[in-house]
Motif scaffolding. Structure first.
Motif, mmCIF file in Angstrom:
data_model
loop_
_atom_site.group_PDB
_atom_site.id
_atom_site.type_symbol
_atom_site.label_atom_id
_atom_site.label_comp_id
_atom_site.label_asym_id
_atom_site.label_seq_id
_atom_site.Cartn_x
_atom_site.Cartn_y
_atom_site.Cartn_z
ATOM 1 N N LEU A 55 0.821 -1.213 0.000
ATOM 2 C CA LEU A 55 0.000 0.000 0.000
ATOM 3 C C LEU A 55 0.856 1.264 0.000
ATOM 4 C CD1 LEU A 55 -2.813 -1.084 2.483
ATOM 5 C CD2 LEU A 55 -2.946 -0.885 -0.006
ATOM 6 N N TYR A 56 1.954 1.245 0.743
ATOM 7 C CA TYR A 56 2.850 2.395 0.778
ATOM 8 C C TYR A 56 3.485 2.634 -0.590
ATOM 9 C CZ TYR A 56 6.675 5.451 2.208
ATOM 10 O OH TYR A 56 7.545 6.494 2.314
ATOM 11 N N ARG A 116 0.966 4.072 -2.971
ATOM 12 C CA ARG A 116 0.740 5.495 -2.676
ATOM 13 C C ARG A 116 1.867 6.345 -3.239
ATOM 14 N NH1 ARG A 116 2.383 8.999 1.291
ATOM 15 N NH2 ARG A 116 0.914 10.619 1.839
ATOM 16 N N ALA A 169 1.548 6.548 -7.025
ATOM 17 C CA ALA A 169 0.470 7.456 -7.411
ATOM 18 C C ALA A 169 0.906 8.913 -7.251
ATOM 19 C CB ALA A 169 -0.777 7.172 -6.585
ATOM 20 N N LEU A 170 1.585 9.226 -6.167
ATOM 21 C CA LEU A 170 2.068 10.594 -5.969
ATOM 22 C C LEU A 170 3.057 11.000 -7.053
ATOM 23 C CD1 LEU A 170 2.560 10.960 -2.108
ATOM 24 C CD2 LEU A 170 1.070 12.289 -3.581
ATOM 25 N N ASN A 229 1.248 17.082 -1.466
ATOM 26 C CA ASN A 229 1.427 16.429 -0.155
ATOM 27 C C ASN A 229 0.476 16.912 0.864
ATOM 28 O OD1 ASN A 229 3.432 14.783 -1.077
ATOM 29 N ND2 ASN A 229 5.039 16.235 -0.575
#
Length: 50
Positions: A29-30, A33, A36-37, A50
């Protein structure tokens, strides 16, 4: 050596496997994320996401 019942060993093994699964999903999951960022920052470079 400490004698441990078979049932206790099975529970310990289950807890170890469960903790491994939870930790690995946390990493997945990290990483998702972060990916995606990075993609959003490429698409919209002038905005702070952010």
């Amino acid at each position: 050596m400490i004698l441990v019942s078979r049932r206790a060993l099975e529970r310990i093994h289950s807890l170890i496997l469960l903790s491994i699964v939870i930790i690995s999903w946390g990493y997945v999951l990290y990483a998702a994320r972060l990916a995606a960022l990075w993609q959003l920052q490429k698409k919209y470079p002038n905005q702070n996401l952010n």
